[in-house]
Write a protein that holds these residues in place. Structure first.
Motif, PDB file in Angstrom:
ATOM      1  N   LEU A  68       0.772  -1.329  -0.029  1.00  0.00           N
ATOM      2  CA  LEU A  68      -0.126  -0.037  -0.049  1.00  0.00           C
ATOM      3  C   LEU A  68       1.011   1.287   0.041  1.00  0.00           C
ATOM      4  O   LEU A  68       0.159   2.486  -0.037  1.00  0.00           O
ATOM      5  CB  LEU A  68      -0.839  -0.019   1.380  1.00  0.00           C
ATOM      6  CG  LEU A  68      -2.106  -1.112   1.320  1.00  0.00           C
ATOM      7  CD1 LEU A  68      -2.558  -0.970   2.595  1.00  0.00           C
ATOM      8  CD2 LEU A  68      -3.041  -1.099   0.041  1.00  0.00           C
ATOM      9  N   LEU A  69       2.289   1.118   0.251  1.00  0.00           N
ATOM     10  CA  LEU A  69       3.121   2.220   0.331  1.00  0.00           C
ATOM     11  C   LEU A  69       3.572   2.955  -1.193  1.00  0.00           C
ATOM     12  O   LEU A  69       3.436   2.143  -2.110  1.00  0.00           O
ATOM     13  CB  LEU A  69       4.350   1.718   1.125  1.00  0.00           C
ATOM     14  CG  LEU A  69       4.158   1.241   2.585  1.00  0.00           C
ATOM     15  CD1 LEU A  69       5.458   0.921   2.978  1.00  0.00           C
ATOM     16  CD2 LEU A  69       3.510   2.374   3.465  1.00  0.00           C
ATOM     17  N   PRO A  70       3.625   3.980  -1.104  1.00  0.00           N
ATOM     18  CA  PRO A  70       4.078   4.670  -2.310  1.00  0.00           C
ATOM     19  C   PRO A  70       5.486   3.827  -2.964  1.00  0.00           C
ATOM     20  O   PRO A  70       6.249   3.543  -2.164  1.00  0.00           O
ATOM     21  CB  PRO A  70       4.715   6.087  -1.921  1.00  0.00           C
ATOM     22  CG  PRO A  70       3.988   6.386  -0.682  1.00  0.00           C
ATOM     23  CD  PRO A  70       3.839   5.096  -0.203  1.00  0.00           C
ATOM     24  N   GLY A  71       5.326   3.705  -4.151  1.00  0.00           N
ATOM     25  CA  GLY A  71       6.604   3.237  -4.795  1.00  0.00           C
ATOM     26  C   GLY A  71       6.051   1.795  -5.519  1.00  0.00           C
ATOM     27  O   GLY A  71       6.890   0.994  -6.089  1.00  0.00           O
ATOM     28  N   SER A  72       5.034   1.059  -4.884  1.00  0.00           N
ATOM     29  CA  SER A  72       4.568  -0.274  -5.269  1.00  0.00           C
ATOM     30  C   SER A  72       3.791  -0.207  -6.463  1.00  0.00           C
ATOM     31  O   SER A  72       2.966   0.800  -6.850  1.00  0.00           O
ATOM     32  CB  SER A  72       3.681  -0.737  -4.270  1.00  0.00           C
ATOM     33  OG  SER A  72       4.590  -0.886  -2.884  1.00  0.00           O
ATOM     34  N   ASP A  73       4.035  -0.777  -7.631  1.00  0.00           N
ATOM     35  CA  ASP A  73       3.371  -0.989  -8.821  1.00  0.00           C
ATOM     36  C   ASP A  73       2.855  -2.576  -9.210  1.00  0.00           C
ATOM     37  O   ASP A  73       2.310  -2.608 -10.260  1.00  0.00           O
ATOM     38  CB  ASP A  73       4.416  -0.634  -9.820  1.00  0.00           C
ATOM     39  CG  ASP A  73       5.707  -1.568  -9.933  1.00  0.00           C
ATOM     40  OD1 ASP A  73       5.751  -2.357  -9.142  1.00  0.00           O
ATOM     41  OD2 ASP A  73       6.515  -1.371 -10.874  1.00  0.00           O
ATOM     42  N   ASN A  74       2.953  -3.279  -7.999  1.00  0.00           N
ATOM     43  CA  ASN A  74       2.157  -4.372  -8.293  1.00  0.00           C
ATOM     44  C   ASN A  74       1.751  -5.229  -6.947  1.00  0.00           C
ATOM     45  O   ASN A  74       2.144  -4.664  -5.822  1.00  0.00           O
ATOM     46  CB  ASN A  74       3.015  -5.407  -9.257  1.00  0.00           C
ATOM     47  CG  ASN A  74       4.595  -5.730  -8.613  1.00  0.00           C
ATOM     48  OD1 ASN A  74       4.605  -5.640  -7.330  1.00  0.00           O
ATOM     49  ND2 ASN A  74       5.261  -5.911  -9.348  1.00  0.00           N
ATOM     50  N   GLY A  75       1.271  -6.257  -7.071  1.00  0.00           N
ATOM     51  CA  GLY A  75       0.819  -7.104  -5.700  1.00  0.00           C
ATOM     52  C   GLY A  75      -0.534  -6.936  -5.450  1.00  0.00           C
ATOM     53  O   GLY A  75      -1.310  -6.082  -5.897  1.00  0.00           O
ATOM     54  N   ILE A  76      -1.238  -7.577  -4.439  1.00  0.00           N
ATOM     55  CA  ILE A  76      -2.367  -7.586  -4.062  1.00  0.00           C
ATOM     56  C   ILE A  76      -2.790  -6.314  -3.429  1.00  0.00           C
ATOM     57  O   ILE A  76      -3.743  -5.654  -3.703  1.00  0.00           O
ATOM     58  CB  ILE A  76      -2.673  -8.570  -3.276  1.00  0.00           C
ATOM     59  CG1 ILE A  76      -2.632 -10.079  -4.012  1.00  0.00           C
ATOM     60  CG2 ILE A  76      -4.181  -8.677  -2.852  1.00  0.00           C
ATOM     61  CD1 ILE A  76      -2.790 -11.388  -3.033  1.00  0.00           C
ATOM     62  N   GLY A  77      -2.106  -5.783  -2.352  1.00  0.00           N
ATOM     63  CA  GLY A  77      -2.054  -4.494  -1.893  1.00  0.00           C
ATOM     64  C   GLY A  77      -2.245  -3.266  -2.838  1.00  0.00           C
ATOM     65  O   GLY A  77      -3.074  -2.485  -2.791  1.00  0.00           O
ATOM     66  N   PHE A  78      -1.294  -3.165  -3.780  1.00  0.00           N
ATOM     67  CA  PHE A  78      -1.306  -2.281  -4.829  1.00  0.00           C
ATOM     68  C   PHE A  78      -2.754  -2.364  -5.678  1.00  0.00           C
ATOM     69  O   PHE A  78      -3.423  -1.407  -5.905  1.00  0.00           O
ATOM     70  CB  PHE A  78      -0.227  -2.463  -5.825  1.00  0.00           C
ATOM     71  CG  PHE A  78      -0.498  -1.637  -7.169  1.00  0.00           C
ATOM     72  CD1 PHE A  78      -0.100  -0.114  -6.986  1.00  0.00           C
ATOM     73  CD2 PHE A  78      -0.899  -1.923  -8.304  1.00  0.00           C
ATOM     74  CE1 PHE A  78       0.086   0.481  -7.961  1.00  0.00           C
ATOM     75  CE2 PHE A  78      -0.875  -1.262  -9.484  1.00  0.00           C
ATOM     76  CZ  PHE A  78      -0.533   0.185  -9.419  1.00  0.00           C
ATOM     77  N   THR A  79      -3.278  -3.586  -6.019  1.00  0.00           N
ATOM     78  CA  THR A  79      -4.422  -3.784  -6.706  1.00  0.00           C
ATOM     79  C   THR A  79      -5.367  -3.230  -6.010  1.00  0.00           C
ATOM     80  O   THR A  79      -6.682  -2.632  -6.509  1.00  0.00           O
ATOM     81  CB  THR A  79      -4.716  -5.243  -6.965  1.00  0.00           C
ATOM     82  OG1 THR A  79      -3.567  -5.682  -7.752  1.00  0.00           O
ATOM     83  CG2 THR A  79      -6.078  -5.424  -7.620  1.00  0.00           C
ATOM     84  N   LEU A  80      -5.619  -3.340  -4.678  1.00  0.00           N
ATOM     85  CA  LEU A  80      -6.543  -2.884  -3.560  1.00  0.00           C
ATOM     86  C   LEU A  80      -6.603  -1.350  -3.672  1.00  0.00           C
ATOM     87  O   LEU A  80      -7.942  -0.824  -3.885  1.00  0.00           O
ATOM     88  CB  LEU A  80      -6.343  -3.366  -2.180  1.00  0.00           C
ATOM     89  CG  LEU A  80      -7.119  -4.668  -1.585  1.00  0.00           C
ATOM     90  CD1 LEU A  80      -6.521  -5.016  -0.243  1.00  0.00           C
ATOM     91  CD2 LEU A  80      -8.347  -4.587  -1.899  1.00  0.00           C
TER      92      LEU A  80
END
Length: 281
Positions: free
Chosen positions: A221-233
């Motif tokens: 969920l943090l800035p800088g993420s561009d994939n993953g389940i948290g980013f999808t949320l």
């Protein structure tokens, strides 16, 4: 013949298929009833914010599990969403398990070392993981290393503390017998301390596994993420794609259940069914 003996004689045997199937059916019947109530309530409500579970399941299948058989039915969205999250979680859990068991057994074998380290351990595990995000950002910068480091730091403490407590609970009489037999330190560790600590170690591993799942989502969920389940949320919430938000939540619940079931199977294999069912994480 007493009443208890008669009940035992006419009741299903402990290892019989009937004795195994009844609790299994009861567990899944409760889940099916809950899902059915959810389905009826959601259809009666008719709210876009509270979709029926069947609609959520169809959306999750179309989004992630409608790929070709050669790819295990995984779509390209699943490869970009689920696999990166599982990779970070697996790396964090493996590192936390190895470090926690190794350090925990080392600390638990010595009463003096445990007395000296216990205040530090209790202080470190009480620090909330979100409070350490600025530190990890400075040390690792945004990206996978920072995400894995945040998972490891918070998930290592249940394993470490339970491993130390398990090592301290080793029967002193057995240690005295080992000294009389002149067993070496590695032999005492392998044949006495580790088997005695295994139930506590697995209790810590189960706690650590649930923490890894939570921290994996939080790190994405943090800035800088561009994939993953948290980013999808986060991305789905930004786009008001509520079906994807619910699908991601259901996916997290299913992953947590599957991972915990797998760890319980390993625990039952190594420790025994009585220890694995008698302890809760």
């Amino acid at each position: 013949m007493t009443r208890t003996q008669a009940g035992e004689q006419h009741g299903p045997a402990a290892g019989s298929p009937r004795a195994t199937a009844v609790p299994f059916l009861l567990r899944w019947s409760v889940l099916l009833v809950a899902v059915g109530c959810w389905e009826l309530a959601a259809r009666a409500q008719g709210s876009v914010y509270f979709p029926p579970p069947l609609r959520i399941a169809r959306h999750a299948r179309d989004l992630w599990f409608s790929g070709p058989v050669s790819h295990l039915f995984l779509t390209s969205a699943a490869v970009d969403t689920i696999l990166p999250s599982l990779g970070r979680m697996a790396a964090g859990f493996a590192l936390a398990a190895v470090a926690g068991i190794t350090l925990g057994l080392a600390v638990g074998r010595s009463r003096r070392a445990y007395a000296l380290c216990n205040p530090v351990l209790q202080f470190a595990r009480a620090v909330p993981p979100p409070a350490l995000v600025p530190v990890f950002v400075v040390v690792f910068d945004f990206g996978t290393p920072m995400q894995v480091a945040s998972i490891v730091f918070s998930a290592v403490w249940p394993v470490l503390i339970n491993s130390a407590e398990g090592a301290r609970a080793t029967d002193p009489l057995r240690l005295q017998v080992a000294a009389v037999l002149r067993l070496t330190a590695p032999e005492r560790l392998w044949f006495l301390i580790l088997p005695s600590a295994l139930p506590r170690i697995f209790a810590g591993l189960r706690l650590s596994l649930s923490l890894c799942l939570i921290l994996m989502v939080f790190s994405e969920l943090l800035p800088g993420s561009d994939n993953g389940i948290g980013f999808t949320l986060t991305d789905a919430q930004t786009r008001s794609d509520l079906l994807t938000v619910w699908a991601a939540l259901m996916l997290l619940g299913a992953l947590g259940h599957l991972l915990n079931t797998g760890l319980l199977a390993v625990e039952k294999r190594l420790v025994g069914p009585r220890a694995s069912t008698g302890r809760t994480a």
